[in-house]
Design a protein around this motif. Structure first.
Motif, mmCIF file in Angstrom:
data_model
loop_
_atom_site.group_PDB
_atom_site.id
_atom_site.type_symbol
_atom_site.label_atom_id
_atom_site.label_comp_id
_atom_site.label_asym_id
_atom_site.label_seq_id
_atom_site.Cartn_x
_atom_site.Cartn_y
_atom_site.Cartn_z
ATOM 1 N N ILE A 32 -2.449 2.032 -4.592
ATOM 2 C CA ILE A 32 -2.020 3.427 -4.498
ATOM 3 C C ILE A 32 -3.134 4.255 -3.879
ATOM 4 C CG2 ILE A 32 -0.972 5.370 -5.684
ATOM 5 C CD1 ILE A 32 0.536 2.727 -6.072
ATOM 6 N N VAL A 55 6.170 7.110 -8.059
ATOM 7 C CA VAL A 55 5.252 6.043 -7.658
ATOM 8 C C VAL A 55 5.210 4.941 -8.714
ATOM 9 C CG1 VAL A 55 2.850 5.507 -7.101
ATOM 10 C CG2 VAL A 55 3.895 7.596 -6.217
ATOM 11 N N ARG A 56 5.237 5.311 -9.978
ATOM 12 C CA ARG A 56 5.237 4.299 -11.043
ATOM 13 C C ARG A 56 6.512 3.459 -11.001
ATOM 14 N NH1 ARG A 56 3.256 8.941 -15.179
ATOM 15 N NH2 ARG A 56 1.012 8.872 -14.670
ATOM 16 N N SER A 61 6.188 1.087 -8.039
ATOM 17 C CA SER A 61 5.229 0.028 -8.356
ATOM 18 C C SER A 61 5.854 -1.021 -9.265
ATOM 19 C CB SER A 61 3.992 0.621 -9.035
ATOM 20 O OG SER A 61 3.316 1.509 -8.181
ATOM 21 N N TRP A 77 0.879 -1.176 0.000
ATOM 22 C CA TRP A 77 0.000 0.000 0.000
ATOM 23 C C TRP A 77 0.912 1.220 0.000
ATOM 24 C CZ3 TRP A 77 -5.260 0.263 2.826
ATOM 25 C CH2 TRP A 77 -5.768 1.553 2.836
ATOM 26 N N ILE A 78 0.751 2.089 -1.011
ATOM 27 C CA ILE A 78 1.550 3.314 -1.101
ATOM 28 C C ILE A 78 0.634 4.513 -0.876
ATOM 29 C CG2 ILE A 78 3.119 4.700 -2.496
ATOM 30 C CD1 ILE A 78 3.712 2.259 -4.184
ATOM 31 N N ASN A 79 0.921 5.288 0.167
ATOM 32 C CA ASN A 79 0.248 6.562 0.394
ATOM 33 C C ASN A 79 1.111 7.621 -0.279
ATOM 34 O OD1 ASN A 79 -0.468 9.130 1.755
ATOM 35 N ND2 ASN A 79 -1.827 7.812 2.941
ATOM 36 N N ALA A 80 0.616 8.185 -1.384
ATOM 37 C CA ALA A 80 1.487 8.930 -2.284
ATOM 38 C C ALA A 80 0.953 10.323 -2.604
ATOM 39 C CB ALA A 80 1.654 8.158 -3.593
ATOM 40 N N TRP A 122 -3.737 8.002 -3.429
ATOM 41 C CA TRP A 122 -3.229 9.317 -3.796
ATOM 42 C C TRP A 122 -3.711 10.379 -2.810
ATOM 43 C CZ3 TRP A 122 0.534 9.358 -7.238
ATOM 44 C CH2 TRP A 122 0.587 8.355 -8.206
#
Length: 410
Positions: free
Chosen positions: A56, A39-40, A43, A28-31, A58
């Motif tokens: 993601i 982020v890409r 991932s 889980w990315i909090n971006a 955002w």
């Protein structure tokens, strides 16, 4: 071309060292919405490392600001159960969580602190399970940073917007050692250095720590079975290493809840929930903050300390040499992830269960009996400088220097 190469190495460092993604893990990315390229890359590299899912979430800080300025008051008394449940599910399945911090240090300076406090109090009970997993290292998590326009201009006010962003990226790459040829190898060596320091401190089994600096005369008592931590951590379920923070220069532990006496003064600004708190001091008696002052941000400091009873007590003490990469940059980042790694620091609030022997397997009641603090918050603030001396006191009263003039004395 250099920027693209460094950004790729940064993403590689995050996946291989910060998170050390394992086959089959979900991430889980909090971006921040302004960092799609980073982020890409993360991932892509996470999937190549074996990630099963990459989710993601955002974030747009302007929308966050709009909410705090315009939502009805009762909106801040609620926290979405669905989000808390999703985070708990991630933790239960030994997933990985990454927070990419890019916040404007003064994002919420025009917001009533009572709204911010209410939101934190509403979130606290819903996120108890999630925070227990994180603090006990029963899941993988990490915090890293990337520039935003507002943050970059705060650090480099003399530059135009794009030049400030470029300068902040350069500072991040340098502080995280990404500007070097093989940052993954460099971080493995750096983690080993921090591991050596914490092992030396654990062997000494100090009873108390004494701090002396201008405006600071503080004594902190340590729990009987304390454990110094620092650098990489071990995932309690998988047994693999990860780095909760990059950058990191600290070794730390959680003190005895009622064992702090004296006064401490901050040496760097603290950005807390979108507000700056600057030139503040705290006075402790029997572990509890009994008096505090601030030249800037007093209301935010008050809201932080009055969040709950546990916010009046320390949950962490951390040792960081003044001669460290972030300190040597001579920059104030107005971001705790970076500024805390340029300076000795303390944290008000929640303690780390892993900082006492067997603490991760203890109940909340057992942790309290062992002397650990609990709170809705855990907020680090910087107290170190080149003028700080630190001594360790043994149970028999012997004194041994730990820091002299801001740096390791052994």
């Amino acid at each position: 071309m250099t920027f693209a190469r460094n950004l790729d190495k940064y993403a590689e460092l995050i996946v291989r060292v910060s998170l050390n993604i394992q086959s089959g893990q979900s991430l889980w990315i909090n971006a921040p919405i302004l960092q799609p390229e980073l982020v890409r890359l993360i991932s892509s590299k996470a999937y190549k490392a074996g990630a099963k899912h990459v989710h993601i979430e955002w974030q747009d800080e302007i929308c966050t600001q709009i909410r705090y300025l315009n939502a009805p008051d009762d909106a801040f008394n609620e926290y979405p159960t669905w989000r808390a449940d999703a985070l708990s599910e991630l933790a239960d399945n030994n997933g990985a969580y990454l927070w990419i911090d890019a916040d404007d240090p003064e994002l919420l300076k025009d917001v009533d602190p009572a709204r911010i406090s209410a939101n934190s109090k509403a979130a606290g009970p819903k996120l108890v399970k999630w925070r227990e997993h994180m603090s006990s290292y029963k899941m993988t998590w990490s915090i890293v940073a990337a520039p935003s326009e507002a943050w970059a201009k705060k650090v480099f006010p003399q530059l135009d917007e794009q030049a400030a962003i470029n300068a902040l990226w350069d500072a991040i790459f340098k502080a995280t050692r990404v500007d070097q040829e093989d940052p993954v190898q460099i971080w493995q060596e750096h983690n080993a250095t921090l591991r050596n320091k914490r092992e030396q401190l654990n062997e000494k089994k100090f009873h108390k720590i004494h701090y002396r600096a201008p405006g600071t005369a503080l004594t902190v008592q340590l729990p009987e079975h304390h454990v110094w931590r620092g650098g990489s951590a071990t995932n309690g379920r998988g047994g693999f290493e990860f780095n909760p923070n990059i950058p990191t220069e600290e070794v730390f532990l959680s003190p005895l809840r009622q064992g702090t006496q004296g006064t401490v003064r901050s040496t760097k600004p603290l950005s807390y929930q979108g507000n700056l708190i600057n030139n503040f001091s705290l006075t402790f008696e029997n572990g509890r903050v009994v008096h505090y002052t601030a030249e800037e941000g007093y209301e935010s400091l008050q809201a932080m300390i009055e969040m709950d009873e546990g916010a009046h007590y320390l949950g962490e003490i951390a040792l960081v040499p003044h001669l460290s990469p972030i300190s040597n940059s001579n920059l104030i980042f107005f971001n705790t992830l970076y500024d805390e790694n340029a300076s000795n620091h303390l944290a008000l609030g929640r303690a780390f269960p892993t900082c006492i022997e067997g603490g991760a397997e203890m109940s909340k009641e057992q942790q309290a009996q062992a002397g650990l603090n609990d709170s809705l918050i855990h907020v680090d603030f910087m107290i170190g400088s080149a003028e700080m001396d630190i001594d360790g006191e043994h149970a028999d009263g012997r004194i041994e220097p730990i820091f002299r003039q801001g740096n390791w004395a052994f």
